[in-house]
Design an enzyme around this catalytic site. Sequence first.
Site, short mmCIF file in Angstrom:
data_model
loop_
_atom_site.label_atom_id
_atom_site.label_comp_id
_atom_site.label_asym_id
_atom_site.label_seq_id
_atom_site.Cartn_x
_atom_site.Cartn_y
_atom_site.Cartn_z
CE1 TYR A 44 -3.73 -2.39 -0.36
CE2 TYR A 44 -4.27 -1.53 2.51
CZ TYR A 44 -4.59 -2.51 1.23
OH TYR A 44 -5.58 -2.83 1.14
N GLY A 45 1.86 1.09 0.50
CA GLY A 45 3.15 2.11 0.85
C GLY A 45 3.67 3.04 -0.01
CB CYS A 76 -2.67 -1.55 7.40
SG CYS A 76 -1.46 -0.66 5.60
CB CYS A 190 4.97 0.25 9.03
SG CYS A 190 5.04 -1.05 7.27
CB THR A 191 1.29 -3.69 10.89
OG1 THR A 191 0.94 -3.71 9.59
CG2 THR A 191 0.28 -2.65 11.85
CG HIS A 192 4.85 -5.20 6.84
ND1 HIS A 192 3.42 -4.59 6.52
CD2 HIS A 192 4.32 -5.96 6.31
CE1 HIS A 192 2.74 -5.24 5.74
NE2 HIS A 192 3.55 -6.61 5.00
N1 DGL Z 1 1.54 -3.10 7.17
C1 DGL Z 1 1.22 -1.78 6.41
C2 DGL Z 1 1.12 -0.42 7.37
O1 DGL Z 1 1.02 -0.57 8.48
C3 DGL Z 1 1.78 -1.64 5.10
C4 DGL Z 1 2.54 -1.61 3.90
C5 DGL Z 1 2.36 -2.07 2.49
O2 DGL Z 1 1.63 -1.70 2.26
O3 DGL Z 1 3.07 -0.99 2.48
O4 DGL Z 1 1.79 0.27 7.02
#
Ligand code: DGL
Length: 263
Positions: A44-45, A76, A190-192
């Site tokens: 998404y970023g 997210c 960012c949850t990642h």
């Molecule tokens: N996990 C997502 C967040 O917390 C975004 C990662 C992505 O899709 O760029 O922002």
Amino acid sequence: MGESLKKILVFDSGVGGFSIVNEILQIDSGVSIDYLADTAFFPYGDKSDLDLIERIPKIVKKGIMASNADAVIIACNTASTIALYRIREIVDIPVIGVVPAIKPAAKLSKTKIIGLLATPRTIGSAYTDQLIEDYAQGVKVIRYGPPKLARAAEDYILGGQIDNEIIKDAIYGLLEQIDGDKIDKIILACTHYPLVRKYLAKYAPNIDFIDSGVAIAKRLIDLLKLENNKNVSVLSSAFSTGANDAKFFDAAKKWGFKDFKTI
Ligand code: DGL
């Protein structure tokens, strides 16, 4: 035990929401957890605000129909800072957003200089500006949106090797800015990123990392009035939107999910 568990849906662009799932598994108040990854639109970023606002509410709604959830967590930061208000407009169950943990980081900082790591989209969002304005008065917030870190974390959880150059770039992107050497807290917005925390910590051994995970688990308890139900949470279905399914479902299975479906 089991039948009476409330059901929640945890949503992210990919596996980032697994870091939120981990925190929910730590609480004593059990829920049944379904998961939806919008793999077809990951990451998404680097997408435009318009594309995200257009797509995310529809996908979340689809996920809620597939899951029959009592509440949804938008796990997210990118989706939450850009599209939370739109999701709330079209969804008729409680929605918990995950947004940058600026408030606790600003409060806990001794140097009053904190770092904010998030996707480029979250870093530049008006929502993030507002959080800083509201909760970080008198604190310098140094921001960096590492362009490849979410993808590196996703690939790592899907079974790949960690790319140390990307990890290093994320930390030095903060530390090399003016006053960066005085940062004592870094917000993982960012949850990642918590999924690769131990690698990030190698390049910032004296800095605390702060994310929103624990606060989200507590919010869930309040919202669903889960106190003392004394159940262990269970992982149920993992849904994806159709890209990279074999790898995603494999990773979800390793995390503990039981059923897998493309929606
Ligand atoms: N996990 C997502 C967040 O917390 C975004 C990662 C992505 O899709 O760029 O922002």
